[in-house]
Design an enzyme around this catalytic site. Structure first.
Site, short mmCIF file in Angstrom:
data_model
loop_
_atom_site.label_atom_id
_atom_site.label_comp_id
_atom_site.label_asym_id
_atom_site.label_seq_id
_atom_site.Cartn_x
_atom_site.Cartn_y
_atom_site.Cartn_z
N HIS A 138 0.92 -1.31 0.20
CA HIS A 138 0.36 -0.05 -0.19
C HIS A 138 0.64 0.99 -0.06
O HIS A 138 1.84 1.29 0.29
CB HIS A 138 -1.12 -0.17 1.58
N GLU A 141 -4.11 1.32 -7.23
CA GLU A 141 -3.73 2.36 -6.80
C GLU A 141 -3.02 3.79 -7.24
O GLU A 141 -2.28 3.57 -6.62
CB GLU A 141 -4.54 2.27 -5.70
P1 PGA Z 1 -9.54 5.68 -0.27
O1 PGA Z 1 -8.01 5.29 0.38
O2 PGA Z 1 -10.79 5.18 -0.35
O3 PGA Z 1 -10.08 7.15 0.91
O4 PGA Z 1 -9.15 7.20 -0.80
C1 PGA Z 1 -8.60 4.04 -1.07
C2 PGA Z 1 -6.53 2.95 0.17
O5 PGA Z 1 -5.68 3.58 0.24
O6 PGA Z 1 -6.80 2.30 0.20
#
Ligand code: PGA
Length: 254
Positions: free
Chosen positions: A95, A165
């Site tokens: 992450h 992401e």
């Molecule tokens: P968010 O976070 O939906 O609050 O943008 C997503 C993540 O960090 O996995």
């Protein structure tokens, strides 16, 4: 039909065990009778023991990170085996918030291997810090994938999920959210890299999720137009009702 994974990344929330229990019960309610989707709840580690770990086929628990150490004198560490004993079937690795604290692709690769060995499924997060119009950011993605998934047995790819992401789209500081069209483009790029690492067939099967400011309004676009195999949800996973709406949307998309 491909399963859609709706992953709740609670991060360091909520503040009390009472709130955690009540949120878990709300989210669990939405997991009954799911046919096309599965819910994975990733709470802070100390809360794992609070929940019914016999969560069934459509609801599982996941860790948010782990350390590659055996049991012993490792203050503050949690290894994949302990996550497994605590009821987790999944672990989020790589992450951006963990990368920010110092995890390199090589370290993440060690975590991937140790987690698979302990019997966990891995949700590997990848994503660029900045997007540029020439596509230079794709090199960042390529490295995260090739180094993060280096020396993984081909057969183990069936236990890996990729969460794309873009870092600029994550959290309260996010300036904007990605578009389903861009997600689709980047998911195809990810599949091409996976094909190089583990063959075409594996690449076609590997689930690719979208994460970064997902909410009940934009979820449909990513799942339908963007053809995402699921969503990794931060903030909105702390709101039982909105999370429930997203699960319903995921169930409705063929
Ligand atoms: P968010 O976070 O939906 O609050 O943008 C997503 C993540 O960090 O996995």
């Amino acid at each position: 039909m491909k399963t859609k994974y709706i992953v709740a990344n609670w991060k360091l929330n909520p503040p009390t065990p009472r709130e955690a229990k009540s949120l878990f019960i709300k989210l669990k309610k939405y997991s009954t009778g799911l046919k096309r989707s599965k819910i994975v709840i990733c709470p802070p580690n100390p809360f794992l023991g609070l929940f019914d770990t016999k969560t069934g086929k459509t609801l599982s628990l996941g860790g948010q990170d782990c350390q590659v150490v055996d049991f012993g004198a490792f203050t503050g560490a949690v290894n994949p085996a302990l996550l497994k004993y605590s009821g987790c079937s999944y672990v989020i690795l790589g992450h951006s918030e963990v990368r920010e604290r110092g995890d390199s692709n090589e370290m993440i690769n060690e975590k991937v291997k140790a987690s698979l060995k302990a019997g966990l499924k891995v949700i590997l997060c990848v994503g660029e810090k900045k997007r540029d119009s020439q596509g230079l950011y794709l090199e960042e993605l390529r490295l995260q994938l090739t180094e993060g998934l280096s020396r993984i047995n081909k057969k183990d790819f069936s236990k890996i999920i990729i969460a794309y992401e873009p870092v600029w789209a994550i959290g309260v500081a996010a300036k904007s959210v990605d578009t389903p069209e861009n997600f689709l483009h980047n998911a195809l790029f990810i599949k091409k890299i996976i094909a190089k690492l583990a063959g075409k067939e594996t690449a076609l099967k590997i689930p690719i999720l979208y994460g970064g400011s997902v909410n009940e309004k934009n979820a449909l676009g990513f799942l339908s137009l963007g053809e995402a195999n699921g969503l990794l949800i931060g903030r909105t996973s702390l709101d039982g009702e909105k999370f429930g709406q997203i699960v319903k949307i995921a169930e409705s998309v063929k």
